[in-house]
Design an enzyme around this catalytic site. Structure first.
Site, PDB file in Angstrom:
ATOM      1  N   SER A 138       0.844  -1.199   0.000  1.00 46.05           N
ATOM      2  CA  SER A 138       0.000   0.000   0.000  1.00 46.05           C
ATOM      3  C   SER A 138       0.881   1.252   0.000  1.00 46.05           C
ATOM      4  O   SER A 138       1.800   1.354  -0.815  1.00 46.05           O
ATOM      5  CB  SER A 138      -0.966  -0.066   1.188  1.00 46.05           C
ATOM      6  OG  SER A 138      -1.919   0.961   1.113  1.00 46.05           O
TER       7      SER A 138
ATOM      8  N   HIS B 108      -3.258   0.526  -4.855  1.00 45.20           N
ATOM      9  CA  HIS B 108      -4.732   0.430  -4.844  1.00 45.20           C
ATOM     10  C   HIS B 108      -5.248   0.947  -6.178  1.00 45.20           C
ATOM     11  O   HIS B 108      -6.164   1.750  -6.245  1.00 45.20           O
ATOM     12  CB  HIS B 108      -5.348   1.251  -3.698  1.00 45.20           C
ATOM     13  CG  HIS B 108      -4.976   0.742  -2.346  1.00 45.20           C
ATOM     14  ND1 HIS B 108      -5.381  -0.486  -1.885  1.00 45.20           N
ATOM     15  CD2 HIS B 108      -4.226   1.275  -1.364  1.00 45.20           C
ATOM     16  CE1 HIS B 108      -4.911  -0.662  -0.653  1.00 45.20           C
ATOM     17  NE2 HIS B 108      -4.200   0.376  -0.326  1.00 45.20           N
TER      18      HIS B 108
ATOM     19  N   GLU C 112      -4.455  -3.970  -6.444  1.00 42.50           N
ATOM     20  CA  GLU C 112      -4.420  -4.668  -5.152  1.00 42.50           C
ATOM     21  C   GLU C 112      -4.057  -6.135  -5.360  1.00 42.50           C
ATOM     22  O   GLU C 112      -4.287  -6.689  -6.431  1.00 42.50           O
ATOM     23  CB  GLU C 112      -5.786  -4.538  -4.474  1.00 42.50           C
ATOM     24  CG  GLU C 112      -6.030  -3.087  -4.039  1.00 42.50           C
ATOM     25  CD  GLU C 112      -7.440  -2.818  -3.571  1.00 42.50           C
ATOM     26  OE1 GLU C 112      -8.253  -3.749  -3.545  1.00 42.50           O
ATOM     27  OE2 GLU C 112      -7.709  -1.650  -3.235  1.00 42.50           O
TER      28      GLU C 112
END
EC number: 3.4.15.6
Lengths: 274, 274
Positions: free
Chosen positions: B136, B178, B205
């Protein structure tokens, strides 16, 4: 690049796909530019509507054209395929300088207008010089092939897009609309994987591509146009039993253009306004 | 391409940005592959966490690594810059085979770790062979520059993205995460407009880029990686008083890769797995 040829030797009219969002379009420079193209206040413009989720939208565009001092505006509604054989409406289409094709649920456009006398009339008259604009799904419907449905997402997957026949005013072009806010790159790339000779055009809302008879495209409006050239494209095999798996797509050329910028659809060359 | 050089003549370790979504990562092939790289069950792996919105996430990754039969897992938490000078933690980092950097609010990573002894230790040890994964915002933080914040949308605008200094393990790379569900092409393109020598990488993701010491990148995971090469990029002028206006960006090269595909970051060349 065009399928419809000018049988009478006239120059073909402009093709003007618009990315949608009627409220802003009605205020903005796009309609004004289209009216100028059609002859200004002396123009006769037909608004063409099929089944719409917003039945009043046709009247709103009618008023917007009248606010731009267009003398003659005809609102033509085609609810069924039988409507598309009406002699009276075909006569109107024979006399107009421009057509404004409203959006609808995508399949309705294809199912209602496809291969009818109205569709044939629009193709012939565009080849002879009449200009044709289309907004939202009405923009996607203008070329030979259209994106009929699809999902959001940046990554292409085989099942992300469904194609359907379009109106056929121009070949080798895939148009997607409402582009900025709906993350539609993946489905546009997947459509190009199926049509690698086409150029992909993603239109933001309130943004239009004015495509002239010389295949020159100029951007008008407040957003951007994403142009994807897949002529060097390679992609990974698509397995029939793994249609939701992501697909490799390499060798794409990407340009993002804004108002005033030009793109030569024949030479695949972008020019930024200076 | 890397800023950190191996001072002792060792081969640099892998750099593994992961696109996020901890639940799926913990089940999937990405962690397993990272563990193999670090030496399998005999590996010693440090999970590095700063302030997190999910304080339990560190324990969940600890359990995931233990489920993969990793002998030694150390969970290091750095809440403040002062924590990043702890001799005991620096000693742990001296002995591990790999580091797994958790996501956080982006500014926390930069503000807490940036230019501390821990950051310097990670750079030096990576240059000598220790592997570094980040998920992330922990992925975006790995290169010299990171996207600190930004908006969604396909069309680049000057105000769509803010950049901040990253950890500095690798230069000339901008990583966004993402990616699939958040429509982040516009902000990635804008970041590249500011850094035209960099390659842009958009990670879906549950998808990771395993970047080896030879600058070869391999895709692992269930999604796709969007690679944007701006080396031929031209863009329109950005007016200081019109920072929300869309920006023309032309000449981009775009590849979308899936599991098993390769990209050579030095030669800018993609290879699809056959």
């Amino acid at each position: 690049m065009s399928r419809a040829k000018a049988s009478t030797g006239g120059t073909r009219g402009f093709i003007v796909p618009i990315g949608g969002d009627g409220r802003r379009i009605r205020k903005a420079s796009i309609l004004r530019r289209f009216v100028q193209l059609c002859g200004g206040s002396r123009a006769h413009i037909a608004i063409v509507a099929t089944v719409s989720e917003m039945p009043d939208a046709g009247y709103r565009y009618e008023r917007a054209f009248r606010d731009l001092r267009v003398d003659r505006v005809s609102l033509l509604r085609f609810g069924t395929r039988a409507d598309c054989e009406s002699e009276r409406d075909l006569e109107v289409l024979d006399s107009v300088d421009g057509i404004f094709l409203m959006g609808s649920e995508t399949v309705h456009l294809s199912e209602t207008l496809g291969n009818t006398s109205v569709a044939q009339k629009i193709r012939n008259r565009n080849a002879q010089g009449m200009h044709v604009a289309g907004t939202s799904t009405g923009a996607a419907f203008l070329p030979e092939q259209m994106i009929a449905s699809g999902q959001s997402g940046t990554t292409p997957r085989a099942d992300i897009v469904e194609l359907a026949p379009g109106l056929g005013l121009i070949g080798q072009l895939i148009i997607d609309q409402h582009y900025r806010h709906q993350d539609r790159l993946g489905r546009l790339l997947m459509a190009l994987t199926y049509n690698p000779l086409a150029i992909g055009i993603g239109l933001d809302e309130d943004t239009a591509a004015f495509i002239g008879p010389d295949h020159g495209l100029q951007v008008v409006g407040s957003g951007g146009i994403t142009i994807v050239n897949p002529s060097q494209l390679q992609h990974s095999a698509i397995h029939p039993d793994r249609r939701h798996a992501p697909v490799s797509v390499i060798g794409l050329h990407l340009d993002i253009l804004v108002e005033g910028d030009l793109y030569d659809l024949a030479a695949h060359r972008a020019t930024i306004k200076r």
